[in-house]
Structures are given as C-alpha cells and as structure tokens.
Design an enzyme around this catalytic site. Structure first.
Site, PDB file in Angstrom:
ATOM      1  N   GLU A  37       0.867  -1.173   0.000  1.00 50.05           N
ATOM      2  CA  GLU A  37       0.000   0.000   0.000  1.00 50.05           C
ATOM      3  C   GLU A  37       0.911   1.233   0.000  1.00 50.05           C
ATOM      4  OE1 GLU A  37      -2.752   0.335   3.293  1.00 50.05           O
ATOM      5  OE2 GLU A  37      -3.419   2.303   2.581  1.00 50.05           O
ATOM      6  N   ARG A 263       5.321 -13.016   9.340  1.00 52.11           N
ATOM      7  CA  ARG A 263       6.025 -11.786   8.996  1.00 52.11           C
ATOM      8  C   ARG A 263       7.367 -11.721   9.723  1.00 52.11           C
ATOM      9  NH1 ARG A 263       3.761  -6.533   9.467  1.00 52.11           N
ATOM     10  NH2 ARG A 263       1.973  -7.339   8.383  1.00 52.11           N
ATOM     11  N   LYS A 273       4.474   0.202  10.076  1.00 57.16           N
ATOM     12  CA  LYS A 273       4.473   1.430   9.281  1.00 57.16           C
ATOM     13  C   LYS A 273       4.006   2.624  10.093  1.00 57.16           C
ATOM     14  CE  LYS A 273       3.526   0.133   4.569  1.00 57.16           C
ATOM     15  NZ  LYS A 273       2.391  -0.047   3.663  1.00 57.16           N
TER      16      LYS A 273
HETATM   17  P1  ATP Z   1      -0.169  -1.691   6.714  1.00 61.32           P
HETATM   18  O1  ATP Z   1      -0.352  -1.685   8.180  1.00 61.32           O
HETATM   19  O2  ATP Z   1      -0.063  -0.336   6.113  1.00 61.32           O
HETATM   20  O3  ATP Z   1      -1.056  -2.640   5.958  1.00 61.32           O
HETATM   21  P2  ATP Z   1       1.902  -3.510   5.985  1.00 61.32           P
HETATM   22  O4  ATP Z   1       3.217  -3.585   6.671  1.00 61.32           O
HETATM   23  O5  ATP Z   1       1.015  -4.680   5.982  1.00 61.32           O
HETATM   24  O6  ATP Z   1       1.285  -2.243   6.603  1.00 61.32           O
HETATM   25  P3  ATP Z   1       1.647  -3.404   3.102  1.00 61.32           P
HETATM   26  O7  ATP Z   1       2.050  -2.297   2.216  1.00 61.32           O
HETATM   27  O8  ATP Z   1       0.223  -3.765   3.162  1.00 61.32           O
HETATM   28  O9  ATP Z   1       2.180  -3.013   4.538  1.00 61.32           O
HETATM   29  O10 ATP Z   1       2.538  -4.687   2.830  1.00 61.32           O
HETATM   30  C1  ATP Z   1       2.800  -5.181   1.545  1.00 61.32           C
HETATM   31  C2  ATP Z   1       3.128  -6.642   1.630  1.00 61.32           C
HETATM   32  O11 ATP Z   1       4.265  -6.849   2.460  1.00 61.32           O
HETATM   33  C3  ATP Z   1       1.994  -7.427   2.231  1.00 61.32           C
HETATM   34  O12 ATP Z   1       1.810  -8.604   1.476  1.00 61.32           O
HETATM   35  C4  ATP Z   1       2.454  -7.730   3.617  1.00 61.32           C
HETATM   36  O13 ATP Z   1       1.902  -8.940   4.058  1.00 61.32           O
HETATM   37  C5  ATP Z   1       3.974  -7.805   3.451  1.00 61.32           C
HETATM   38  N1  ATP Z   1       4.630  -7.450   4.698  1.00 61.32           N
HETATM   39  C6  ATP Z   1       4.441  -6.345   5.446  1.00 61.32           C
HETATM   40  N2  ATP Z   1       5.188  -6.377   6.564  1.00 61.32           N
HETATM   41  C7  ATP Z   1       5.889  -7.536   6.530  1.00 61.32           C
HETATM   42  C8  ATP Z   1       6.844  -8.164   7.409  1.00 61.32           C
HETATM   43  N3  ATP Z   1       7.232  -7.605   8.554  1.00 61.32           N
HETATM   44  N4  ATP Z   1       7.347  -9.365   7.030  1.00 61.32           N
HETATM   45  C9  ATP Z   1       6.976  -9.937   5.879  1.00 61.32           C
HETATM   46  N5  ATP Z   1       6.084  -9.410   5.013  1.00 61.32           N
HETATM   47  C10 ATP Z   1       5.541  -8.222   5.330  1.00 61.32           C
END
Ligand code: ATP
Ligand code: MG
Length: 566
Positions: A37, A263, A273
């Site tokens: 996002e 994650r 974030k």
């Molecule tokens: P938000 O709270 O804004 O949703 P987010 O960290 O989930 O934050 P996204 O931009 O939705 O951010 O994440 C993009 C992709 O990265 C998603 O598929 C998410 O599952 C993955 N992702 C985010 N954080 C992690 C992490 N710490 N480890 C592995 N994958 C991650």
C-alpha cells in the site's frame, strides 16, 4: 546469481507450488504479486515478502506483478509509489512493466459489487459505524442482523448508485456482503465491502466518492491479474474464508488462492508502518532514509548491499510461526558480503597528532599498502608518509592496563604498512592536562613493518599522514532501540530509543586515496568497521562517510547480559 542463491532452501510455499505444478493446476502457470500500500516506505519486512514473491516467480519461470494497493485515498501518495518502485529495483527485482494499481480496477470492482447485489449477496446498510460494531457480536456471541439487511435488490442498486454519485456524506451508508451474522469467524459477519469517502485519490482524483475495502479489493485484483499464488502474512489467515467467498460468488477471469507466512520481526527495531511514520513525523530520525531506519532506503543509505539483504531473507526462511530474528543475523550477512570485496583503507576517527622527531622535516615518501589482505587481484595503492602523522586517540594510553599492546610511553608499536615507532614524550596542555601530541622516534630499518633484527612488537595500529590526509565527517550509526523488543509494552516504545544511535564526528581524517571514491562506495576502514560514502552528502573536498557496521558484533555481549529482560 551468486552461489548462495543457487542453494535456495525449499520452503512450504514452494512445496505448494511444486504440488500445484505436478497436478497441472492453473494451466501450469506460476504468477505472484507484491502488493504494497503506498502509504509509507518499504522496510526490511517487505524485503522478505519481495524476495519470496519475486523469488518464486524467478525460480519457476513465472511472473511477479508489482501492485500498488491504493484504496485509502487519505493516506496514499505518489512520493510513496516512487519510493516503493525505487526500493524494489534496488533489491534487484524487476516487474517487467507489470505495474498495476488497485485503483485501476475501481470500475470493474464496482461492477462486481453490483453483481453481488443482484444476486442478493450484498446490501446497503445505513447503520452508523458504532451500530455496525455493536451488532457485530464477539467471539462468544453471534452478531445481530441490521434492520436494513432486507432491502430489495432494486433499492440496494439504487442506493449504491447514489452513493457512487456522491449524494451522501461519509458514513451515511456502506455496502455489506451478506454472508452469516452468526459465523464463528467475525470477518464473515456481513463484512463492509464499500464505504463513502469524499477524499481526493492520488490517481483517480475526485472521480470516486466510494472506495472498496481491502478484503473485497485484494482477491478481485488477484483474479483480474490472474495471480495463481497470493502470498500474504499470517494476520490475513482469518480473512481467507472471505477471500474465497468473494471469488466463489463472482464470475472472475481466474481463481487465485491465498497462502500465509509469518512476517519478519526484527530485534532492536520496529517494522510497523504506523510507528515508522511517527518516528519521521516527530523528528526522532532525519527522514525515511535516515541510516538508522529499517526502511529499504534507510539501510541503503546506511550502506547495506542488496545482496546482503537478499541473503538475509533467504537464511531466515519462510515459515508459519512468528519468530524474532536477531539483528546480528542481518549484520553478519552484510559482513560476509563486504569482507571479500570492500577495499581496505586507513582512517582515523579521533585523531591524535604524532611527531616523528628523527624523521627529516623536508622528507616524505609513499608506502605501498594492499587493498585487500587475501585478494591480491584487488591490487595495492601508495599512501603518503611524513614526519607528522595522526593515530587514533585510544591507540595511546599513558598508563596502559594489562594486555594493552598499543602505544604507551616508552613503548614500540608497528604502524600498519609503515614503520616501528617508539613513544618518547607526551605533550600536554599545561592547563587542562589534555594530551596534545606525542613525540616518537621511528626505526628507518623497519620499513614495511618488519625490523631487520627480527624483534617483535605486539601492537599494530593504523594512521594517516598529517600533511596529506583529508578531513572527513564520519557518522557512526548504531541500533535505533536500546532493547531487543521495543514493542513489548506498546505505549512506551518511544522512550526506548537509543540516544546514542547517531554520533557525528567532524574532525576525522582519511587517507587521500578516498578523494576519488564515488557516492555509495563501501570500504573497510582498517580496525574500525565498514563505511560507505554517503549517497547524498558526498563531497570530494570534505568527504562524508557512514559507518555501516562494526567489524565484530559488539552487541553479542550486551545480548547475553540483558537476556533476562528481552
Ligand atoms: P499496513 O499496516 O499499512 O497494511 P503492511 O506492513 O502490511 O502495513 P503493506 O504495504 O500492506 O504493509 O505490505 C505489503 C506486503 O508486504 C503485504 O503482502 C504484507 O503482508 C507484506 N509485509 C508487510 N510487513 C511484513 C513483514 N514484517 N514481514 C513480511 N512481510 C511483510
Ligand atoms: Mg497491509
């Protein structure tokens, strides 16, 4: 691809892909996507997801799309989109032009929603958001149906159309999927799939007054792009039934499946974030690319290599259980990557002047130094030597403790690549007692660092020439937080910031060969650590270096001592 990348471990997701290929599912296609996002910068957690999604596409001869999941207009912008693209590219992955936006699908998503309404599987609800919440029930209590849930198809279509036309204000109505208000899974209790938002979107401007929610958008975007394996993190496990419900109830171009992995949780930093935004907005760091940030742009500026980040993602593997990963694992990947290829140079961070009394005033010479201790192909360079040199302040002690083998009054040490010197006199400021300079003598016969009589000295120290060295700014970076898990208490996390995470030295001296370094060039400063020429503040006349990492893991001991409270 390097050697470690060809020894790739087989994780549970790759096993699923293997089985799907064996069963000839998805017509033998493998198609993944990375769906950030654009509401912030990418961090090392995202790197794990990027390496997994793009890595699977690469390993199976498939494809991986870059999809910007932009359904929250207030939080998203083009700066974030550009940063995301830059960071994915820097990590070494290529979406081959398949750059898609969930917002591109808004017209199709609207049609899918009306399709659900026509099937009686979605309705416009006019409860307030508080009422919707209170009707939802809990894990132990079923939800209650809304008094609006039995509106006719015609009425729902008309209201939904008027929502789209902007006739209502935010919160007046929502569109909900009609599933099961008593489902044990709260996500299935008639989830909201569209809401009114009168906000300008970074791509569609003011065209849309209603925006689809994640759970409705994501599965359909996957289906439109003909994604085969939709890989996300574990918190979406409970959303999978909804993912499947939407796709099973609509006629879509393909039928993707969702798989969840744990994650990345990294010690001594945060990967939320929302919290990273707080650090930037409240000025605890100097921006998203501050070298202390766990963002991709931060670790890039800090001097990490994309190879080391990919290696790290591979070593931590892909599993279903949440585990904390020690920061030293990432740092060790970096050391292993840099050790064979970072040229060695000499720099003095906290200079102490040394006058070599028996070295002729008008003389200077050049001394040959190898650029790498084992890789002779990296060649050698010549470094100037003269009567005045600088050594590291802590390489001299007036009253040396036991096992201190460096310089002390009357003691002889080796200057790396150069000569043996002996300390004869310590010159101090008469007022403060501060040591101003040392007077030494050198043994002209020890050139190259060996005495002809075979006598030994225990200590070898680094140095730079007083006349020829360049003054540099050196920024020493350390971990952002003082404790392994800054999120353990939730509310006090800002109090746990490491106050010494940045130390700026403005009077460091570096050998003159570094004048020709390029921004982002990495070096080992002998005995001190790995350093990078800062990407942005680099200047030939006054170089700026960031410490990437020390030579050894100085936190290992700390970890042992603080294990109990970790
Ligand atoms: P938000 O709270 O804004 O949703 P987010 O960290 O989930 O934050 P996204 O931009 O939705 O951010 O994440 C993009 C992709 O990265 C998603 O598929 C998410 O599952 C993955 N992702 C985010 N954080 C992690 C992490 N710490 N480890 C592995 N994958 C991650
Ligand atoms: Mg997310």
């Amino acid at each position: 691809m390097n050697e470690s990348e060809s020894r790739r471990p087989v994780d549970f997701i790759r096993r699923i892909v293997d089985e799907d290929l064996k069963q000839k599912r998805n017509d033998g296609r493998v198609h993944t996507r990375f769906p950030p996002e654009p509401n912030g910068y990418l961090h090392v957690g995202h790197a794990k997801s990027i390496c997994l999604n793009f890595g699977i596409a690469r390993d199976y001869g498939g494809k991986c799309n870059l999809r910007l999941d932009d359904t929250n207009p207030e939080k998203e912008n083009d700066e974030f989109v550009e940063a995301i693209k830059r960071d994915v590219r820097w990590l070494g992955f290529d979406w081959e032009g398949r750059e898609y936006y969930a917002s591109d699908y808004f017209p199709q998503l609207y049609e899918y929603a009306t399709d659900l309404i026509r099937q009686g599987k979605a309705y416009v609800d006019s409860l307030s958001s508080e009422e919707i919440r209170s009707h939802r029930g809990s894990l132990t209590e079923p939800g209650r149906e809304s008094r609006y849930c039995s509106r006719s198809v015609e009425e729902n279509l008309e209201l939904f159309g008027r929502m789209k036309a902007g006739e209502f204000e935010d919160g007046e109505h929502v569109l909900r999927a009609r599933i099961d208000m008593s489902s044990p899974n709260l996500n299935m209790r008639d989830p909201v799939i569209y809401r009114i938002r009168k906000a300008s979107h970074h791509r569609t401007g003011d065209t849309w007054k209603i925006y689809p929610l994640y759970d409705f958008t994501h599965c359909l975007s996957d289906a439109i792009e003909q994604i085969t394996h939709s890989i996300c993190t574990l918190e979406f496990e409970d959303h999978r039934p909804l993912y499947d419900w939407v796709l099973d109830n609509l006629d879509t171009p393909s039928r993707p499946h969702q798989y969840e992995f744990a994650r990345l949780i990294l010690d001594y930093t945060i990967l939320s974030k929302r919290k990273l935004i707080t650090l930037v907005d409240q000025g605890h760091v100097r921006g998203w690319d501050d070298p202390r940030m766990p963002t991709i742009s931060g670790i890039r500026r800090r001097g990490f290599t994309p190879e080391s980040v990919r290696d790290f993602c591979e070593r931590i593997g892909v599993t279903k259980n949440d585990t904390r990963i020690d920061m030293s694992l990432l740092e060790n990947c970096l050391r292993e990557d840099l050790d064979p290829r970072a040229p060695r140079v000499m720099a003095v961070l906290q200079p102490l002047k040394v006058v070599i009394e028996n070295y002729p005033e008008d003389q200077e010479e050049e001394i040959s130094a190898v650029n790498h201790p084992v890789d002779s192909a990296m060649g050698a360079r010549r470094i100037p030597f003269g009567r005045v040199i600088y050594i590291e302040r802590d390489d001299f002690q007036e009253e040396p403790p036991a096992k201190y083998y460096r310089l002390a009054p009357g003691r002889e040490v080796r200057l790396r690549y150069a000569y043996f010197i002996t300390c004869r006199e310590v010159v101090k400021d008469p007022g403060s007692g501060e040591i101003l300079e040392l007077h030494c003598t050198y043994d002209p016969l020890s050139r190259g660092g060996n005495a002809p009589d075979g006598r030994k000295v225990k200590g070898t120290i680094h140095w730079v020439s007083g006349k020829h060295s360049l003054q540099a700014e050196v920024r020493l970076y350390d971990r952002l937080f003082n404790v392994a898990n800054p999120e353990r208490g939730e509310d006090d996390w800002l109090d746990l910031l490491n106050p010494d995470s940045e130390q700026i030295l403005t009077t460091a001296l570096v050998e003159p060969s570094l004048r020709h370094a390029e921004p982002e060039a990495r070096f080992q400063f002998e005995r001190l650590g790995y350093f990078v020429a800062d990407r942005y503040d680099w200047n030939r006349e006054r170089p700026v270096f960031n410490r990437i990492v020390t030579l050894r893991d100085s936190w290992a001991k700390v970890n042992k001592n603080t294990m109990a409270d970790a």
